[in-house]
Design an enzyme around this catalytic site. Sequence first.
Site, short mmCIF file in Angstrom:
data_model
loop_
_atom_site.label_atom_id
_atom_site.label_comp_id
_atom_site.label_asym_id
_atom_site.label_seq_id
_atom_site.Cartn_x
_atom_site.Cartn_y
_atom_site.Cartn_z
N ASN A 168 -95.06 26.33 -26.49
CA ASN A 168 -96.44 26.32 -25.99
C ASN A 168 -97.47 25.89 -27.04
OD1 ASN A 168 -95.84 28.80 -27.31
ND2 ASN A 168 -97.57 29.80 -26.30
N GLY A 244 -91.28 34.09 -29.22
CA GLY A 244 -90.59 33.80 -27.97
C GLY A 244 -90.55 35.00 -27.07
N SER A 245 -89.56 35.05 -26.20
CA SER A 245 -89.47 36.09 -25.19
C SER A 245 -88.92 37.39 -25.76
CB SER A 245 -88.56 35.63 -24.04
OG SER A 245 -87.21 35.55 -24.50
N GLY A 249 -85.96 37.85 -28.38
CA GLY A 249 -86.33 38.62 -29.56
C GLY A 249 -85.36 39.75 -29.84
N GLU A 266 -92.98 37.85 -32.66
CA GLU A 266 -94.13 37.77 -31.76
C GLU A 266 -93.58 37.44 -30.39
OE1 GLU A 266 -96.46 36.56 -29.31
OE2 GLU A 266 -97.03 34.85 -30.55
N CYS A 300 -99.24 33.22 -25.43
CA CYS A 300 -98.79 34.60 -25.57
C CYS A 300 -99.96 35.58 -25.49
CB CYS A 300 -98.05 34.78 -26.89
SG CYS A 300 -96.60 33.74 -27.08
N GLU A 477 -98.90 37.66 -38.60
CA GLU A 477 -99.07 36.30 -39.07
C GLU A 477 -100.55 36.04 -39.23
OE1 GLU A 477 -96.00 33.43 -37.41
OE2 GLU A 477 -96.11 34.90 -35.80
#
Length: 497
Positions: A168, A244-245, A249, A266, A300, A477
């Site tokens: 994304n 990601g998902s 994760g 994340e 996200c 981050e």
Amino acid sequence: MSSAIDLLKEYAETGTLKALPLGHFIDGAFAQPSHNRTLESFDPGRSMAFARFTAGTAEDVDQAVMSSRAAFETVWRDTAPVERARILQKASALILDNLDLLAVTETLDSGKPLQEALGDVRGAARTFEYYAGACDKLQGDSFPLGPDHIGYTIHEPVGVTAHIIPWNFPISTAARGFAPALAAGCTVVAKPAEQTPFTALLLARILSDAGLPDGVCNVVTGTGRETGAPLTAHTDVDHITFTGSVQTGRTVMKTAAEEITRVVLELGGKSPVVVLADCDREQALTGVLGAIYENAGQICSAGSRLVIEKSIHEQFVGDLAARVNALTLGHGLEKPDVGPVNSAGHLAKVAGFIDRARERGANIVAGGSVTHDPATGKGWFFEPTIVDAVAADDELAQDEIFGPVLTVQVADDADHALELANDCQYGLVAGIYTSNFARAHQLARRIDAGQIYINEYFAGGVEVPFGGNKKSGFGREKGLEGLKSYCKTKSIAARIT
């Protein structure tokens, strides 16, 4: 450098761009492995393939990791911080020099409108500029041990870092991982999403052109199964940054546990935007609209839940629906308000949520259907959608749709809004719109999320730490907190008498 006009003309005439690389970027150069396997990359606005890229293997991953290990141990960790800073600063300038190529490539790969892609590339340049300034300011502490001893800490780079980049925000996510890792003295091995491989490859070349030593930043393309999984499981990787998902994760965490590898995760969100009756209505309408429909809701941290006070609910949602119905859809290169979703599979997922909601009798006040680019009849598009008055336990309020769908939840008052905001498995970000500054900060303290926006959604930039709570993951981050993720602290104490 090719201008945006030249690149658009080239794409219109050829259906591709000649500047797109083929092969992994390893040891400072693009190289096509002997197996010569490739995959197609699709333009979501046309739902057609526009280029091919290398389908990597575990052997390719191993080559990249070994290259980064050698570069870390022989060159990069001992490079003076000021020299690292100069390279990152040069990279920032080169990103801007390549602004049009990177932005057009990002639009073709991801589908997002060109104006958003241009913003992402400028943000990537700013990220390298920010961390260039931090390289020679990463300093430890001293602690008082009395006259007979001296004690201090130093920050050391963790080593080889793996970066799993989502589809994304390909260049944005790459930059926010690469830049602090490199600033700290770490080396990088990246695996971009198979839907969006190209800007990570171009960024690696730019870093090399900026003077980054060979092997310090390597990029391997391919599927998650064939390249992502071997990378996160590699015994010579010291740290994993994954976006990601939740499902993937969990797998990354389990894999990392085998080698006790550091992880920053994340994992997405279902972020609330709390709009109270005393808000600035125009400010709130603009903020809510941008929070969910930028990048077709594939963010996200998108504000995908509007939690609105009952006394203004009906009028506000009516005004919002009118604005949503006026949004333009189209191919990203045409600079529409809303572009396509990234793939046919993802379009089916988004549509499935709304189909099930419609079967439950949901009140869909805007959008709600699969559509196409009105100019061409092509592409993977979903209408910008609002579903009104959704119950707290409905899947629309609990699960991440990751598309242009806004779920509305009605709150009796500010306390009820807080309850609804926190009644979710995710805790990435939240927005608050109110003219009562004290109330805003009270809510900001009590909402369980890693980042809070007040009276402007997506406020701040690389300076502001970003990351989630609950099932949105952990670690931070961006900002100086993001730099710390790539450091290990060493304490030193010595007797001096």
